[in-house]
Design a protein around this motif. Structure first.
Motif, short mmCIF file in Angstrom:
data_model
loop_
_atom_site.label_atom_id
_atom_site.label_comp_id
_atom_site.label_asym_id
_atom_site.label_seq_id
_atom_site.Cartn_x
_atom_site.Cartn_y
_atom_site.Cartn_z
N PRO A 14 -25.83 -27.14 66.89
CA PRO A 14 -25.67 -26.31 68.09
C PRO A 14 -26.98 -26.24 68.89
O PRO A 14 -28.07 -26.19 68.31
CB PRO A 14 -25.29 -24.95 67.52
N LYS A 15 -26.85 -26.20 70.21
CA LYS A 15 -28.03 -26.24 71.07
C LYS A 15 -28.55 -24.86 71.44
O LYS A 15 -29.39 -24.71 72.32
CB LYS A 15 -27.73 -27.05 72.33
N ASP A 16 -28.05 -23.85 70.75
CA ASP A 16 -28.51 -22.48 70.97
C ASP A 16 -28.57 -21.80 69.61
O ASP A 16 -27.56 -21.70 68.90
CB ASP A 16 -27.55 -21.73 71.90
N ALA A 17 -29.76 -21.36 69.21
CA ALA A 17 -29.93 -20.76 67.89
C ALA A 17 -29.05 -19.54 67.69
O ALA A 17 -28.59 -19.27 66.57
CB ALA A 17 -31.39 -20.39 67.66
N THR A 18 -28.80 -18.79 68.74
CA THR A 18 -27.99 -17.58 68.59
C THR A 18 -26.55 -17.92 68.20
O THR A 18 -25.84 -17.06 67.67
CB THR A 18 -27.99 -16.75 69.89
N GLU A 19 -26.14 -19.18 68.41
CA GLU A 19 -24.79 -19.58 68.02
C GLU A 19 -24.63 -19.62 66.51
O GLU A 19 -23.54 -19.40 65.98
CB GLU A 19 -24.46 -20.94 68.62
N VAL A 20 -25.72 -19.92 65.79
CA VAL A 20 -25.62 -20.04 64.33
C VAL A 20 -26.00 -18.74 63.62
O VAL A 20 -25.88 -18.65 62.40
CB VAL A 20 -26.50 -21.20 63.82
N LEU A 21 -26.45 -17.75 64.36
CA LEU A 21 -26.89 -16.49 63.76
C LEU A 21 -25.77 -15.46 63.72
O LEU A 21 -25.11 -15.21 64.71
CB LEU A 21 -28.06 -15.91 64.55
N ASP A 22 -25.59 -14.85 62.56
CA ASP A 22 -24.74 -13.67 62.43
C ASP A 22 -25.66 -12.45 62.50
O ASP A 22 -26.85 -12.56 62.80
CB ASP A 22 -23.98 -13.72 61.10
N LYS A 23 -25.15 -11.28 62.20
CA LYS A 23 -25.93 -10.06 62.33
C LYS A 23 -27.07 -9.96 61.31
O LYS A 23 -28.14 -9.42 61.60
CB LYS A 23 -25.03 -8.84 62.21
N HIS A 24 -26.84 -10.49 60.09
CA HIS A 24 -27.81 -10.32 59.03
C HIS A 24 -28.24 -11.62 58.36
O HIS A 24 -29.06 -11.60 57.45
CB HIS A 24 -27.26 -9.37 57.96
N HIS A 25 -27.68 -12.74 58.80
CA HIS A 25 -27.94 -14.02 58.15
C HIS A 25 -27.37 -15.13 59.02
O HIS A 25 -26.74 -14.86 60.05
CB HIS A 25 -27.28 -14.04 56.76
N VAL A 26 -27.59 -16.37 58.60
CA VAL A 26 -26.96 -17.50 59.28
C VAL A 26 -25.46 -17.47 59.02
O VAL A 26 -25.01 -17.13 57.92
CB VAL A 26 -27.57 -18.82 58.77
N LYS A 27 -24.68 -17.81 60.03
CA LYS A 27 -23.23 -17.86 59.84
C LYS A 27 -22.89 -18.86 58.74
O LYS A 27 -23.43 -19.97 58.72
CB LYS A 27 -22.55 -18.27 61.15
N PRO A 28 -22.02 -18.49 57.82
CA PRO A 28 -21.74 -19.34 56.65
C PRO A 28 -21.28 -20.75 57.00
O PRO A 28 -21.58 -21.70 56.27
CB PRO A 28 -20.64 -18.57 55.91
N GLU A 29 -20.57 -20.92 58.11
CA GLU A 29 -20.05 -22.25 58.44
C GLU A 29 -21.14 -23.24 58.80
O GLU A 29 -20.90 -24.45 58.85
CB GLU A 29 -19.03 -22.15 59.57
N TYR A 30 -22.37 -22.75 59.04
CA TYR A 30 -23.46 -23.65 59.39
C TYR A 30 -24.42 -23.90 58.23
O TYR A 30 -25.31 -24.75 58.35
CB TYR A 30 -24.25 -23.10 60.59
N MET A 31 -24.27 -23.17 57.14
CA MET A 31 -25.18 -23.32 56.00
C MET A 31 -24.48 -24.09 54.90
O MET A 31 -23.50 -23.61 54.31
CB MET A 31 -25.65 -21.97 55.49
N ARG A 32 -24.98 -25.26 54.60
CA ARG A 32 -24.40 -26.12 53.57
C ARG A 32 -25.05 -25.79 52.22
O ARG A 32 -26.28 -25.79 52.10
CB ARG A 32 -24.62 -27.59 53.93
N TRP A 33 -24.23 -25.55 51.20
CA TRP A 33 -24.71 -25.30 49.84
C TRP A 33 -24.24 -26.44 48.93
O TRP A 33 -23.11 -26.92 49.06
CB TRP A 33 -24.18 -23.97 49.30
#
Length: 446
Positions: free
Chosen positions: A314-333
């Motif tokens: 995503p070309k905007d960091a706020t798109e991947v941010l949730d209120k308290h952490h990175v949105k789960p769909e963008y964080m690969r485990w």
């Protein structure tokens, strides 16, 4: 109770010495050139290592934005508050605490494991030499250069030096934004900045004899462009094998002068984090070894953030941010083997954290997760460092860092490269003078 595999751990009584030639030969057979187990695990959920990932990534523009080699993959399963007990053996304390604290928004999307880590051949060669010649003299490594210092670790301190001296390229730059996430869910832009970094420890033509004269292994400079109240600030840091010789300077636009950073170390607040993080929490661990006693607990399989190129899309960091952490769909485990190291405050030393635990990837030696406890024994902070695949380096390198204060509910997220045209740009050697107070003064906004 967690199960730890002691593997190649050797008794602490021999922790000061290099390994034998027979032991070092394992780096060419059963171990990877960096000292990880070449074989996969018995369940087949961790594959064998087959070399660095060097395949060009569709959409990848070296020197520009980076693509995702695994963009078409779907999660194998997700771990949530409801099913976390089923996977607790492979979750850190901090990960479990995050699942409990944010049950409605936090989860782990677990993907197939890819062992993408690697480095140029000359770094492998230097790593082999280090295995034969490297040793710890007190808390400081000696006779190591240009590779992982202790690929067959014999102590917790050696693992932490492997993290500090991990392969991440020689010279590189990136633009990034940093955010403070408040306990009330507010997203506050802390800085928009440009960073340039260099590792004299990895100058290909160098040697221990040359490097030992300065012992500066990591030099770094960051220039701040936003928000307006901080535009024009700059920070230069030079880290030494001997922490007594660490140096740092800051240019304060409001004062129009360069000042020496009095203590760029340990639990001093890092101004780049809005005061929430400390200097030694940068990239999970960037501190002094001599402040703690380090216990090598062993090796275990753990779910960790890994190959997170998806996060860069995503070309905007706020798109991947949730209120308290990175949105789960963008964080690969992924499931990987990690070395587990416990740190307890050494007698006579002071630090806000009395105990820490680090989970360091066997393939890259990057400490990907960490937890800190306060003097009351409460879990205080949980930290993570997510890496991305960079075939042009080659390597799999940490690019996004974050910490959650479990007591205050605030969080600090760093290294969002989304808004920019470059993602970790590999560069030619940068002139050493760029990382000096004179350069800060000369380029400061007047």
């Amino acid at each position: 109770m967690s199960t730890f595999i002691l593997g190649a751990v050797i008794s602490a009584s021999s922790a000061m010495a290099a390994v034998s030639p027979d032991e070092a030969e394992a780096l060419k057979t059963t171990l990877t050139p960096f000292g990880a187990e070449r074989a996969g695990n018995a369940d087949g959920t961790i594959p064998a290592w087959e070399g660095a990932y060097t395949t060009p990534i569709p959409g990848d523009a070296p020197g520009g934005r980076r693509g995702d080699p695994f963009a078409d993959e779907k999660p194998l399963f997700s771990i949530t508050t409801e099913n976390m007990a089923q996977y607790a053996e492979k979750l850190s304390d901090g990960t479990q605490a995050m699942l409990r604290k944010y049950p409605d928004s936090y989860r782990l999307d677990v993907y197939p494991t890819h062992r993408t880590a690697g480095a140029p051949q000359w770094v492998y060669d230097k790593t082999y030499e280090n295995a034969l010649n490297g040793k710890m003299v007190g808390d400081i490594p000696e006779n190591v250069y240009g590779g992982i210092p202790f690929p067959i670790p014999q102590s917790g301190a050696e693992v932490m030096w492997n993290h500090l001296l991990r392969w991440r390229g020689v010279s590189f730059s990136y633009e990034a934004t940093q955010y403070l996430l408040t306990s009330k869910g507010q997203q506050i832009l802390l800085t928009r900045s440009t960073g340039n970094a260099q590792m004299p420890y990895y100058y290909e033509e160098g040697s221990w004899d040359d490097f030992s004269k300065s012992q500066e292994f990591w030099i770094y400079r960051v220039n701040t462009q936003a928000p307006p109240r901080r535009a024009g600030e700059a920070l230069a840091l030079r880290f030494n094998l001997n922490g007594d010789n660490d140096r740092g300077w800051t240019y304060l636009q409001g004062q129009r002068r360069v000042r020496r950073v009095p203590n760029p170390c340990c639990d001093s607040p890092n101004p780049q984090s809005g005061g929430l993080g400390t200097y030694d929490e940068t990239q999970v661990w960037n501190g002094r070894i001599d402040r703690f006693d380090w216990e090598l607990v062993g090796k275990k399989e753990l779910y960790v953030p890994y190959n997170v190129n998806r996060l860069l899309g995503p070309k905007d960091a706020t798109e991947v941010l949730d209120k308290h952490h990175v949105k789960p769909e963008y964080m690969r485990w992924e499931l990987h083997r990690v070395w587990v190291v416990d740190a307890t405050l050494r007698a006579g030393q002071r630090h806000l954290a009395k105990k820490m635990r680090y989970y360091c990837d066997e393939d890259t030696w990057t400490c990907l997760l960490a937890d800190r406890w306060d003097e009351n024994g409460e879990l205080w902070k949980t930290l993570y460092y997510a890496n991305a695949v960079m075939p042009d380096l080659p390597g799999t390198v940490g690019i996004h860092f974050g910490l959650n204060d479990m007591l205050s509910g605030n969080a600090f997220m760093s290294g969002f490269v989304n808004d920019f045209s470059t993602h970790y740009q590999i560069k030619d050697r940068i002139d050493d003078g760029y990382f000096t107070p004179a350069a800060l003064a000369g380029e400061g906004i007047r």
